[in-house]
Design a protein around this motif. Structure first.
Motif, PDB file in Angstrom:
ATOM      1  N   GLN A 123       0.811  -1.223   0.000  1.00  0.00           N
ATOM      2  CA  GLN A 123       0.000   0.000   0.000  1.00  0.00           C
ATOM      3  C   GLN A 123       0.842   1.271   0.000  1.00  0.00           C
ATOM      4  O   GLN A 123       0.463   2.268  -0.633  1.00  0.00           O
ATOM      5  CB  GLN A 123      -0.925   0.004   1.219  1.00  0.00           C
ATOM      6  CG  GLN A 123      -1.813   1.243   1.309  1.00  0.00           C
ATOM      7  CD  GLN A 123      -2.879   1.097   2.390  1.00  0.00           C
ATOM      8  OE1 GLN A 123      -3.360  -0.003   2.669  1.00  0.00           O
ATOM      9  NE2 GLN A 123      -3.251   2.201   3.010  1.00  0.00           N
ATOM     10  N   PHE A 124       1.994   1.250   0.671  1.00  0.00           N
ATOM     11  CA  PHE A 124       2.807   2.451   0.809  1.00  0.00           C
ATOM     12  C   PHE A 124       4.066   2.341  -0.041  1.00  0.00           C
ATOM     13  O   PHE A 124       4.638   1.255  -0.185  1.00  0.00           O
ATOM     14  CB  PHE A 124       3.181   2.677   2.275  1.00  0.00           C
ATOM     15  CG  PHE A 124       1.984   2.804   3.182  1.00  0.00           C
ATOM     16  CD1 PHE A 124       1.211   3.960   3.189  1.00  0.00           C
ATOM     17  CD2 PHE A 124       1.613   1.754   4.006  1.00  0.00           C
ATOM     18  CE1 PHE A 124       0.107   4.066   4.022  1.00  0.00           C
ATOM     19  CE2 PHE A 124       0.509   1.849   4.840  1.00  0.00           C
ATOM     20  CZ  PHE A 124      -0.250   3.007   4.846  1.00  0.00           C
ATOM     21  N   SER A 125       4.499   3.488  -0.579  1.00  0.00           N
ATOM     22  CA  SER A 125       5.677   3.494  -1.438  1.00  0.00           C
ATOM     23  C   SER A 125       6.942   3.323  -0.610  1.00  0.00           C
ATOM     24  O   SER A 125       6.957   3.602   0.598  1.00  0.00           O
ATOM     25  CB  SER A 125       5.751   4.806  -2.216  1.00  0.00           C
ATOM     26  OG  SER A 125       6.091   5.881  -1.347  1.00  0.00           O
ATOM     27  N   ASP A 198      -4.016   1.431   9.742  1.00  0.00           N
ATOM     28  CA  ASP A 198      -4.639   2.710  10.103  1.00  0.00           C
ATOM     29  C   ASP A 198      -3.612   3.684  10.668  1.00  0.00           C
ATOM     30  O   ASP A 198      -3.595   4.869  10.295  1.00  0.00           O
ATOM     31  CB  ASP A 198      -5.752   2.482  11.128  1.00  0.00           C
ATOM     32  CG  ASP A 198      -6.926   1.703  10.555  1.00  0.00           C
ATOM     33  OD1 ASP A 198      -7.035   1.644   9.317  1.00  0.00           O
ATOM     34  OD2 ASP A 198      -7.713   1.150  11.355  1.00  0.00           O
ATOM     35  N   SER A 199      -2.750   3.206  11.551  1.00  0.00           N
ATOM     36  CA  SER A 199      -1.750   4.078  12.171  1.00  0.00           C
ATOM     37  C   SER A 199      -0.730   4.568  11.146  1.00  0.00           C
ATOM     38  O   SER A 199      -0.351   5.742  11.136  1.00  0.00           O
ATOM     39  CB  SER A 199      -1.034   3.341  13.306  1.00  0.00           C
ATOM     40  OG  SER A 199      -1.931   3.003  14.338  1.00  0.00           O
ATOM     41  N   LEU A 200      -0.305   3.679  10.263  1.00  0.00           N
ATOM     42  CA  LEU A 200       0.639   4.074   9.221  1.00  0.00           C
ATOM     43  C   LEU A 200       0.016   5.101   8.285  1.00  0.00           C
ATOM     44  O   LEU A 200       0.675   6.072   7.888  1.00  0.00           O
ATOM     45  CB  LEU A 200       1.094   2.846   8.435  1.00  0.00           C
ATOM     46  CG  LEU A 200       2.023   1.875   9.171  1.00  0.00           C
ATOM     47  CD1 LEU A 200       2.220   0.608   8.349  1.00  0.00           C
ATOM     48  CD2 LEU A 200       3.361   2.527   9.481  1.00  0.00           C
ATOM     49  N   SER A 201      -1.236   4.906   7.939  1.00  0.00           N
ATOM     50  CA  SER A 201      -1.921   5.850   7.043  1.00  0.00           C
ATOM     51  C   SER A 201      -1.989   7.235   7.665  1.00  0.00           C
ATOM     52  O   SER A 201      -1.727   8.251   7.002  1.00  0.00           O
ATOM     53  CB  SER A 201      -3.339   5.353   6.733  1.00  0.00           C
ATOM     54  OG  SER A 201      -3.312   4.149   6.009  1.00  0.00           O
ATOM     55  N   GLN A 202      -2.328   7.308   8.951  1.00  0.00           N
ATOM     56  CA  GLN A 202      -2.422   8.600   9.626  1.00  0.00           C
ATOM     57  C   GLN A 202      -1.079   9.317   9.655  1.00  0.00           C
ATOM     58  O   GLN A 202      -1.012  10.525   9.431  1.00  0.00           O
ATOM     59  CB  GLN A 202      -2.954   8.393  11.047  1.00  0.00           C
ATOM     60  CG  GLN A 202      -4.400   7.952  11.109  1.00  0.00           C
ATOM     61  CD  GLN A 202      -4.855   7.663  12.531  1.00  0.00           C
ATOM     62  OE1 GLN A 202      -4.173   8.000  13.486  1.00  0.00           O
ATOM     63  NE2 GLN A 202      -6.003   7.020  12.662  1.00  0.00           N
ATOM     64  N   LEU A 203      -0.023   8.574   9.925  1.00  0.00           N
ATOM     65  CA  LEU A 203       1.311   9.194  10.018  1.00  0.00           C
ATOM     66  C   LEU A 203       1.847   9.601   8.652  1.00  0.00           C
ATOM     67  O   LEU A 203       2.311  10.720   8.453  1.00  0.00           O
ATOM     68  CB  LEU A 203       2.281   8.226  10.692  1.00  0.00           C
ATOM     69  CG  LEU A 203       2.082   8.001  12.190  1.00  0.00           C
ATOM     70  CD1 LEU A 203       2.938   6.842  12.667  1.00  0.00           C
ATOM     71  CD2 LEU A 203       2.420   9.274  12.972  1.00  0.00           C
ATOM     72  N   ILE A 204       1.775   8.682   7.706  1.00  0.00           N
ATOM     73  CA  ILE A 204       2.375   8.938   6.388  1.00  0.00           C
ATOM     74  C   ILE A 204       1.616  10.006   5.630  1.00  0.00           C
ATOM     75  O   ILE A 204       2.223  10.839   4.916  1.00  0.00           O
ATOM     76  CB  ILE A 204       2.430   7.619   5.588  1.00  0.00           C
ATOM     77  CG1 ILE A 204       3.471   6.674   6.229  1.00  0.00           C
ATOM     78  CG2 ILE A 204       2.785   7.880   4.130  1.00  0.00           C
ATOM     79  CD1 ILE A 204       3.510   5.299   5.621  1.00  0.00           C
ATOM     80  N   ASN A 205       0.298  10.043   5.780  1.00  0.00           N
ATOM     81  CA  ASN A 205      -0.507  11.016   5.044  1.00  0.00           C
ATOM     82  C   ASN A 205      -0.696  12.337   5.787  1.00  0.00           C
ATOM     83  O   ASN A 205      -1.342  13.253   5.270  1.00  0.00           O
ATOM     84  CB  ASN A 205      -1.899  10.419   4.747  1.00  0.00           C
ATOM     85  CG  ASN A 205      -1.799   9.197   3.838  1.00  0.00           C
ATOM     86  OD1 ASN A 205      -0.927   9.133   2.959  1.00  0.00           O
ATOM     87  ND2 ASN A 205      -2.661   8.234   4.051  1.00  0.00           N
TER      88      ASN A 205
END
Length: 208
Positions: A123-125, A198-205
């Motif tokens: 999902q993340f680059s 969810d936690s990764l999405s909040q931090l990265i975005n």
């Protein structure tokens, strides 16, 4: 009777007036870890449970303090990526989030996390997130075979008696995950399942 000293952990309550706070095991400070009190930093040296005392040593903030605690930089390491047989250094990944996954092929809960890790990796680059699997009490052959069967393509290294990663990162249960931010500091621990995504999405975005 001599006091009994236990080098394991001690609970640190930061606000005696907050009776509603719920504590997790991350609120437990282990021997050799640090406690911040106002502007001062102390190293926990031992716990006297009999007298309910902590033995602390004041340390300078100017010192190079390495710890797997949230807010600190962990010990750096160099190892060999089992997928490529090339050297890998933690410092190579500064500028992106790095999820360290301490696991083993022998560990059922670790294997159960593989689909979630694979989803995060897809999902993340790579400019935003790298995952580094750290195999514990395992062999390179077993790790490579398992990763091939599960399409787990992120870097994998071995924790052993030479690099002492299990000791340096205070790992005492599996799986253990430690997330480093773009500056190389520990920001979150024990991310698992959908919570991890969810936690990764909040931090990265999150906007700077």
């Amino acid at each position: 009777m001599n006091p009994v000293y236990e080098p394991a952990v001690a609970a640190i309550v930061t606000d005696k007036h907050d009776s509603t706070r719920r504590f997790s095991r991350h609120d437990l400070i282990k021997q050799g870890e640090y406690i911040t009190v106002g502007p001062d930093v102390f190293e926990l040296q031992r716990v006297d449970y009999g007298r309910k005392l902590l033995q602390l040593k004041r340390v300078s903030k100017q010192d190079s303090l390495f710890s797997p605690q949230v807010g600190f930089r962990p010990h750096q390491f160099n190892a060999v990526n089992l997928h490529t047989d090339k050297k890998l250094a933690l410092s190579d990944y500064k500028g992106r989030y790095v999820l360290l996954d301490f696991w083993g092929t022998w560990c059922g809960p670790c294997r159960a996390e593989t689909p979630h890790l694979r989803r995060a990796y897809e999902q993340f680059s790579r400019s935003d997130l790298e995952i580094i699997g750290i195999g514990c009490d395992d062999t390179a052959e077993k790790i490579k075979a398992y990763c091939a069967s599960e399409k787990a393509q992120w870097p994998q290294i071995l924790a052993d008696d030479t690099n002492k990663l299990v000791d340096q990162y205070h790992v005492d249960s599996w799986p253990t995950t430690i997330l480093l931010d773009r500056d190389g500091k520990v920001v979150l621990k024990d991310l698992r399942g959908s919570q991890m995504i969810d936690s990764l999405s909040q931090l990265i975005n999150r906007k700077p």
